[in-house]
Design an enzyme around this catalytic site. Structure first.
Site, PDB file in Angstrom:
ATOM      1  N   ARG A  17       0.813  -1.193   0.106  1.00  0.00           N
ATOM      2  CA  ARG A  17      -0.079   0.105  -0.202  1.00  0.00           C
ATOM      3  C   ARG A  17       0.835   1.194  -0.018  1.00  0.00           C
ATOM      4  O   ARG A  17       2.075   1.485   0.613  1.00  0.00           O
ATOM      5  CB  ARG A  17      -1.024   0.090   1.113  1.00  0.00           C
ATOM      6  CG  ARG A  17      -1.907   1.337   1.321  1.00  0.00           C
ATOM      7  CD  ARG A  17      -2.554   1.349   2.590  1.00  0.00           C
ATOM      8  NE  ARG A  17      -3.791   2.336   2.507  1.00  0.00           N
ATOM      9  CZ  ARG A  17      -4.192   3.223   3.589  1.00  0.00           C
ATOM     10  NH1 ARG A  17      -3.817   2.505   4.876  1.00  0.00           N
ATOM     11  NH2 ARG A  17      -4.737   4.282   3.672  1.00  0.00           N
ATOM     12  N   HIS A  18       0.380   2.236  -0.715  1.00  0.00           N
ATOM     13  CA  HIS A  18       1.322   3.598  -0.621  1.00  0.00           C
ATOM     14  C   HIS A  18       1.439   4.119   0.648  1.00  0.00           C
ATOM     15  O   HIS A  18       0.834   3.950   1.829  1.00  0.00           O
ATOM     16  CB  HIS A  18       0.152   4.519  -1.527  1.00  0.00           C
ATOM     17  CG  HIS A  18      -0.858   4.908  -0.737  1.00  0.00           C
ATOM     18  ND1 HIS A  18      -1.214   5.600   0.118  1.00  0.00           N
ATOM     19  CD2 HIS A  18      -2.131   4.517  -1.270  1.00  0.00           C
ATOM     20  CE1 HIS A  18      -2.463   5.969   0.549  1.00  0.00           C
ATOM     21  NE2 HIS A  18      -3.116   5.105  -0.403  1.00  0.00           N
ATOM     22  N   GLU A 108      -6.836   3.009  -7.185  1.00  0.00           N
ATOM     23  CA  GLU A 108      -7.935   3.179  -5.804  1.00  0.00           C
ATOM     24  C   GLU A 108      -9.335   3.195  -6.380  1.00  0.00           C
ATOM     25  O   GLU A 108      -9.631   3.282  -7.409  1.00  0.00           O
ATOM     26  CB  GLU A 108      -7.728   4.596  -5.089  1.00  0.00           C
ATOM     27  CG  GLU A 108      -8.482   4.960  -3.995  1.00  0.00           C
ATOM     28  CD  GLU A 108      -8.459   4.036  -2.806  1.00  0.00           C
ATOM     29  OE1 GLU A 108      -8.551   2.864  -3.108  1.00  0.00           O
ATOM     30  OE2 GLU A 108      -7.679   4.685  -1.900  1.00  0.00           O
TER      31      GLU A 108
END
Length: 288
Positions: A17-18, A108
């Site tokens: 995940r970012h 997203e």
């Protein structure tokens, strides 16, 4: 050691995940900035750099028998994921990276253009009552919609592997790193491991720059249990049955899956009789 017939498969598929974004820090950022342009914070960049160091240690730490490992990246087109990738990339030399591909299908979940903070709060409360998987944001997507595009991405991913579009030398261990988003990563795991909607609903989101390592087991099945502990999987929301399946996958021979998946029958039917001799055919109303 992985069986030679599985050598051409990636040794690991790592979902990341970012890092912390401005939207994570302040939800009002979405009211004026398109979701895809939300940047990382300085903390988010530091998290991404640290994640790169951790991922490199995961890849290189137990590969003394094959030091010629490689990585290939897939990245969501959002600013925060691309920035996360840049920071992760600092941990890898050019000779280690086979390539990078921007992949729009791992973006997203679409929440519906600019997001008014007060309205989104009410919408997310409604989602909790409706169910996270099927609730579709007004003018946006549901998790089920994300599932469909992730399924399409997986088909392309396997074609990339089968046709060797990654130009991978089978003598070298390959590691695929997918830099994406929290819900998208949960959907990816749900699709890959054939988890149910109910099981998805109990999964917890990844923290910023957390990652999940799907590693090839001895028999050729990918499993979270090769790298991760049972406690970690419990914290992520996996049930005891899901954890047992991950442990089984770490040792299972490829192709055994259909014969060892208990919920294919037990979760959908009352206990079925073992023999046709015990089936009651007297009720004609059951005949379609």
């Amino acid at each position: 050691m992985v069986h030679p017939q599985h050598k051409a498969l990636p040794k690991r598929i790592i979902l990341v995940r970012h890092g912390e974004s401005q939207g994570n820090l302040d939800g009002s950022a979405y009211t004026t900035t398109p979701d895809n342009k939300i940047p990382l914070t300085q903390l988010g960049k530091a998290q991404a750099k640290l994640a790169g160091e951790k991922i490199r240690r995961v890849i290189s730490g137990d590969d003394h028998n094959n030091p010629n490992w490689k990585v290939c990246f897939y990245v969501s087109p959002y600013e925060r994921t691309r920035s996360t990738l840049r920071e992760i990339g600092r941990s890898f030399s050019k000779k280690r990276v086979l390539g990078v591909r921007e992949e729009c299908r791992v973006r997203e979940q679409d929440f519906g253009n600019f997001q008014v903070k007060e309205r989104m709060k009410a919408i997310k409360e409604t989602r909790e009552r409706f169910g996270r998987f099927f609730y579709r944001f007004p003018e946006g997507e549901s998790a089920a919609d994300v599932y469909d595009r992730v399924s399409s991405f997986l088909e392309s991913l396997w074609r990339d592997i089968d046709m060797n579009r990654l130009h991978h030398d089978p003598a070298h261990d390959l590691n695929l790193i997918i830099v994406s988003h929290g819900l998208t990563s949960r959907v990816f795991l749900t699709k890959w491991f054939k988890w149910t909607v109910e099981q998805f609903e109990h999964l917890n989101n990844l923290g910023n720059c957390e990652f999940r390592v799907m590693q090839l087991g001895d028999g050729g099945e990918y499993s979270l249990a090769v790298h991760h502990t049972e406690q970690e999987m419990q914290e992520w929301g996996l049930s005891p049955e899901m954890i047992a399946e991950q442990k089984w996958r770490a040792q299972a021979s490829k192709g055994d899956w259909n014969e060892n998946c208990p919920w294919y029958l037990d979760a959908f039917f009352d206990p079925l009789v073992d023999s046709d001799d015990n089936v009651d055919d007297s009720d004609d109303s059951l005949i379609l």
